[in-house]
Scaffold this motif. Structure first.
Motif, PDB file in Angstrom:
ATOM      1  N   TRP A  10     -12.959  12.091 -52.554  1.00 20.89           N
ATOM      2  CA  TRP A  10     -14.089  12.548 -53.352  1.00 20.89           C
ATOM      3  C   TRP A  10     -15.314  12.772 -52.457  1.00 20.89           C
ATOM      4  O   TRP A  10     -15.561  11.999 -51.531  1.00 20.89           O
ATOM      5  N   THR A  24     -21.456  15.089 -54.527  1.00 23.53           N
ATOM      6  CA  THR A  24     -21.233  15.998 -55.655  1.00 23.53           C
ATOM      7  C   THR A  24     -20.355  15.399 -56.743  1.00 23.53           C
ATOM      8  O   THR A  24     -20.250  15.953 -57.836  1.00 23.53           O
ATOM      9  N   GLN A  52     -17.238  15.440 -56.731  1.00 25.97           N
ATOM     10  CA  GLN A  52     -16.100  16.313 -56.910  1.00 25.97           C
ATOM     11  C   GLN A  52     -15.001  15.990 -55.902  1.00 25.97           C
ATOM     12  O   GLN A  52     -15.290  15.543 -54.797  1.00 25.97           O
TER      13      GLN A  52
END
Length: 957
Positions: free
Chosen positions: A382, A386, A388
């Motif tokens: 990850w 962010t 993400q």
């Protein structure tokens, strides 16, 4: 009472009125009554123990030897003072008889002293008279001649009489001094025990307890002083790993992690929360972090300590701002199962996570990445900024991912899985590095990199830890064995010299990474699975989280200093077997130990080095249940569940001929005759077979007489008798020559007899049973000697006599070993604690100074059972002698002397050259020598006395 909530009854025997509850709601609703119940619980427990003492006294025909003495008598008098109105007449009579005996013995000692004084005065009068007679004789001889010679002859006769009287007087005085020494040693014993009842076993009172016990042992070596010495030394052994604090969750603790500066600890729990703790105060920082909807399985700090990541059974990862204790953005979602592990990269920019259908999370060293593991068989990287995923999940494992860890440089990621493998990943290209690391035979539960990144540790459900060379992908040495159940967590200290492993066996083992050996005994303090361990940045503190809902902070530095101070614990574990150790046996010269295991092997150990001698002996197709050395030590016999017995050449480790076959069921026990010509074997087929060693053939027909499996066989010292213990609750004595029973079976045990052993003189037999007791039998009469030995809290599996016949050892399902004084039937000190599972076998070395115990925790422990060694150990730990003030307080009137000969007088520390570690260790005790005890810390029935050299605890009389 009109409402019939309570009713009264009157006991006409003791004229006491009692109140009985009609409805249990009174217990919960009536506060004062609840207080009464609580206040009397401790008294009732004491009263129950007193009733057992009274029963034994009555069974012994009210023998004085069964009455209360010493500390027990002081306690009984105190209870009588406090609770006199509820003490029964029988109990009063028993206490009164004990007090009367105490006073009678004191009177007898005083009378003896007066008689000795009278004898001394008489002797002086005789000597003075003799001088006068000699003087008169000389004058008369000059005058009367012949009459003088006659008078001189009479004087000589009187002188001989006086000499004889002197000899008798001196003998009586010697006996009186011996009795005085025994009484004095008993007094020191009691003071030593009281000194250990202060709040902290590592304060100044504990070294005084060691010195008091040592001095008592010097004054008089008996079961009482030996027991106290063992009790205190073994208590020090059990407390060698100092517990700094217990921290609590409302459910099991699954993960712990220190902040980089070591000032903060995070703990995740099945209560769905994370708690941040201030390490210095052991207090929570703010309220628990709440955000997950299910159990939290993993926590990890970012390298800068500003962010905390948590993985949960709710399939998410939450990033928390440590300063505000608030979530940073929304949870990270991507796993399809429990997040089992999270880890940050070194720069803190990446987080890795692994899942189980997340438990562990880890930041990279830069803090930019987070790793988490998952039961969806994948690892996700990850972007911490962010939130993400970085690319696709890392896939390669064939089952749940349980643990992830970044290397220090963040270039490599390791993942452990239930597919029994460890994989190394190149973080930059997100591809595997080489083949999986395969050595474990069960789930890999935890992995950790060393600080230099050259070594990786993996803990597994196969009960082992493996150290891996990261560069070669090969194991470094053999697996580390010591736990008896699954290894749940592993962690390196920052310097890489120590590895901690936590297990479902409720213990933590600290390993020396260089030697791959345990450092001292396991850390024991949890009452359930230990799920997670973590070192502080300075390496001085270890945190452990457990299913018992607690976090324990351990003082690792104390433990390391302890290892230097004591060199070896009372019990030194031997690791090598992968399953239960069911039998242990010493060779006749005491240099070798054999252990038989359910892993189907036998190991031979060098007793001096504690190392295996060559490879394990392999040949049985099933569990090895029993091992025995021949008297000359050249041959070893082993019995197995494969229904056979094997004879081994100890020198070559090879079988001697084919397995001995004759039993129809599992072989449970083997024993050599003293001349080495015959071997006896017991079996689940209810029979005993005698084998001729020279021909490896049966001697006649099997010995039939038991109605259940035979669990143990043993020869008498002259080889003419064989004893067998059985599941039918009996012991049978056999005539070896005729193969016939000698009289009727010995009946006294109330459950299966698991072990039998003859004393060296062949006059006494011990039988250990699943009724939790041991019976000593008089071979001549076939009757028990006194009452059964009671002390174990679970079934007794094994018994063994020392070579001199003075000591008996017993091993039990209660995980302990008890040493018994055969003459008095008393236990010597407290039970020996060190095993984490059943003790299945015990055996003494030939010199009686060492005891081996085999256990279902897969280990063998070698115990130091030499009282002289305990004395030396106590002195070494105390590290000083009494001060003048202490000596005058505890031994008033006695000439001041060294208790420990290697240290100077005056309480000073050893002035020999010592290492820095030893000097620091000495400071531990020095710093605690002057303490203040608060009244709230004093046990019931005790009080604080303030002295110039510190407070001490004494009975409140």
């Amino acid at each position: 009472m009109d409402a019939r909530l309570v009713i009264t009854r009157r006991d006409e025997a003791n004229q006491l009125e009692t109140v009985e509850l009609v409805h249990e709601v009174l217990i919960s609703s009536w506060g004062r009554l609840s207080h009464w119940v609580d206040d009397s619980r401790e008294f009732r427990s004491w009263q129950d123990n007193l009733e057992e003492d009274i029963k034994r006294w009555k069974l012994a025909n009210r023998d004085d030897g069964a009455l209360l003495r010493g500390v027990r008598l002081v306690e009984a008098e105190e209870k009588l003072r406090q609770y006199g109105e509820v003490v029964t007449a029988g109990e009063r009579a028993f206490i009164g008889a004990s007090v009367a005996l105490h006073e009678k013995e004191a009177q007898e000692r005083e009378q003896q002293r007066q008689e000795q004084e009278q004898q001394r005065q008489e002797r002086e009068r005789l000597q003075q008279r003799n001088l006068r007679v000699l003087a008169v004789s000389f004058v008369v001889a000059m005058v009367l001649g012949l009459f003088g010679w006659w008078q001189w002859g009479e004087a000589k006769k009187q002188e001989e009489t006086a000499k004889q009287q002197t000899v008798v007087a001196e003998k009586n005085a010697k006996e009186a001094r011996q009795q005085a020494k025994i009484a004095f040693a008993s007094k020191l014993d009691a003071q030593a025990i009281l000194a250990t009842k202060t709040p902290d076993a590592f304060n100044g009172y504990f070294d005084r307890a060691l010195l008091l016990a040592s001095q008592a042992f010097k004054e008089q070596s008996n079961v009482e002083t030996q027991g106290t010495l063992l009790r205190i030394v073994s208590s020090v052994d059990r407390n060698q790993h100092k517990i700094m604090a217990y921290l609590h969750h409302s459910e099991g603790v699954t993960s712990v992690a220190f902040s980089p500066d070591g000032k903060m600890l995070a703990s995740g729990s099945e209560d769905k929360t994370i708690i941040l703790w201030e390490v210095a105060t052991q207090k929570p920082i703010g309220s628990p972090l709440q955000g997950h909807s299910d159990s939290v399985w993993s926590v990890a700090f970012s390298p800068d300590g500003k962010t905390l990541a948590s993985g949960s059974e709710d399939k998410t990862i939450i990033l928390w701002e440590v300063a505000t204790q608030k979530p940073i953005g929304s949870p990270l979602q991507g796993h399809s199962g429990t997040v089992k592990s999270v880890a940050f990269s070194a720069d803190g920019k990446t987080l890795a996570s692994g899942s189980e259908t997340i438990k562990n999370v880890f930041f990279s060293a830069d803090g930019k990445r987070l790793a988490s593991d998952s039961a969806d068989k994948a690892v996700i990287l990850w972007d911490v900024k962010t939130h993400q995923p970085l690319g696709l999940p890392l896939q390669g494992h064939s089952w749940d991912v349980t643990s992830v860890a970044f290397s220090t440089d963040s270039k490599m990621l390791a993942s452990g899985s239930r597919d029994k493998t460890v994989r190394l990943w190149d973080v930059a290209i997100q591809q595997p590095i080489g083949s999986p690391l395969q050595e474990h035979v069960d789930d890999v539960n935890s992995i950790a990199f060393s600080a230099d990144g050259k070594m990786l540790a993996s803990g597994s459900a196969d009960k082992t830890v493996i150290l891996w060379d990261v560069k070669t992908h090969q194991p470094i040495g053999a697996p580390l064995r010591g736990h008896s159940y699954e290894v749940e967590s592993v962690a390196f200290s920052v310097d890489g010299k120590t590895l901690a492993s936590a297990s479902r066996d409720k213990s933590i083992i600290l390993w020396n990474v260089t030697t791959q050996k345990p450092i001292g005994s396991p850390l024991q303090g949890h009452s359930d699975y230990v799920n997670s361990v973590a070192f502080s940045a300075d390496g001085k503190t270890l945190a452990s989280g457990s299913a018992d809902k607690t976090v324990i902070l351990w003082d690792v530095k104390t433990h390391q200093l302890w290892e230097v101070a004591t060199h070896q614990p009372l019990g030194s574990p031997l690791y090598g077997h992968s399953d239960y150790v069911n039998s242990v046996a010493f060779s006749a010269d005491g240099k070798m130990l054999a252990s038989g295991s359910w892993d189907k092997t036998i190991m031979l150990w060098d007793v001096k080095t504690h190392q295996p001698m060559g490879s394990p002996l392999q040949g049985h197709g099933e569990k090895v249940t029993s091992v025995a050395f021949s008297p000359d030590g050249k041959m070893l016999a082993s019995g197995s569940w494969d229904k056979t017995i094997m004879l081994w050449d100890v020198k070559t480790h090879q079988p001697l001929g084919s397995p001995l076959q004759g039993h129809g069921e599992e072989v449970t026990s083997v024993a050599f005759s003293p001349d080495g010509k015959t071997l006896a074997s017991g079996s689940k087929d209810n029979a005993v077979i005698l084998w001729e060693i020279a021909t490896q053939k049966q001697q006649g027909s099997p010995l039939q007489g038991h109605s259940g499996p035979v669990w143990s066989v043993a020869f008498s010292s002259d080889g003419k008798m064989l004893a067998s213990g059985s599941e039918d609750d009996t012991v049978i004595l056999w005539n070896v020559k005729t193969h016939q029973p000698l009289g009727s079976p010995l009946q006294g045990n109330r459950d299966r007899v698991m072990s039998v052993a003859f004393n060296a003189d062949g006059k006494t037999l011990a039988s250990g049973s699943w009724d939790k007791t041991i019976i000593l039998w008089d071979i001549a009469t076939h009757r028990p000697i006194g009452s059964p030995l009671q002390g174990h809290t679970d079934n007794v599996n094994s018994v063994a006599f020392s070579a001199d016949g003075k000591t008996l050892a017993s091993g039990s399902l209660d995980k302990t070993v008890i040493l018994w004084d055969v003459k008095t039937h008393q236990s010597i000190g407290l039970p020996l604690q060190g095993h984490t599972d059943n003790v299945d076998s015990v055996a003494f070395s030939a010199d009686g100074k060492m005891l081996a115990s085999g256990s279902s925790d897969n280990t063998v422990i070698l115990w130091d059972v030499d009282p002289q060694s305990w004395y030396q150990r106590a002195c070494r730990i105390a590290n000083r002698n009494f001060t003048q003030e202490e000596w005058q307080h505890y031994l008033p009137g006695a000439p001041y002397e060294k208790t420990c000969p290697q240290f100077p007088k005056g309480g000073g520390e050893q002035r020999l050259e010592r290492s820095g570690e030893q000097r620091r260790r000495a400071g531990i005790y020095k710093n605690f020598q002057r303490i203040t005890i608060e009244d709230k810390d004093v046990p019931p029935g005790m009080r604080v006395v303030h002295t110039p050299f510190g407070d001490r605890v004494v009975p409140d009389r």
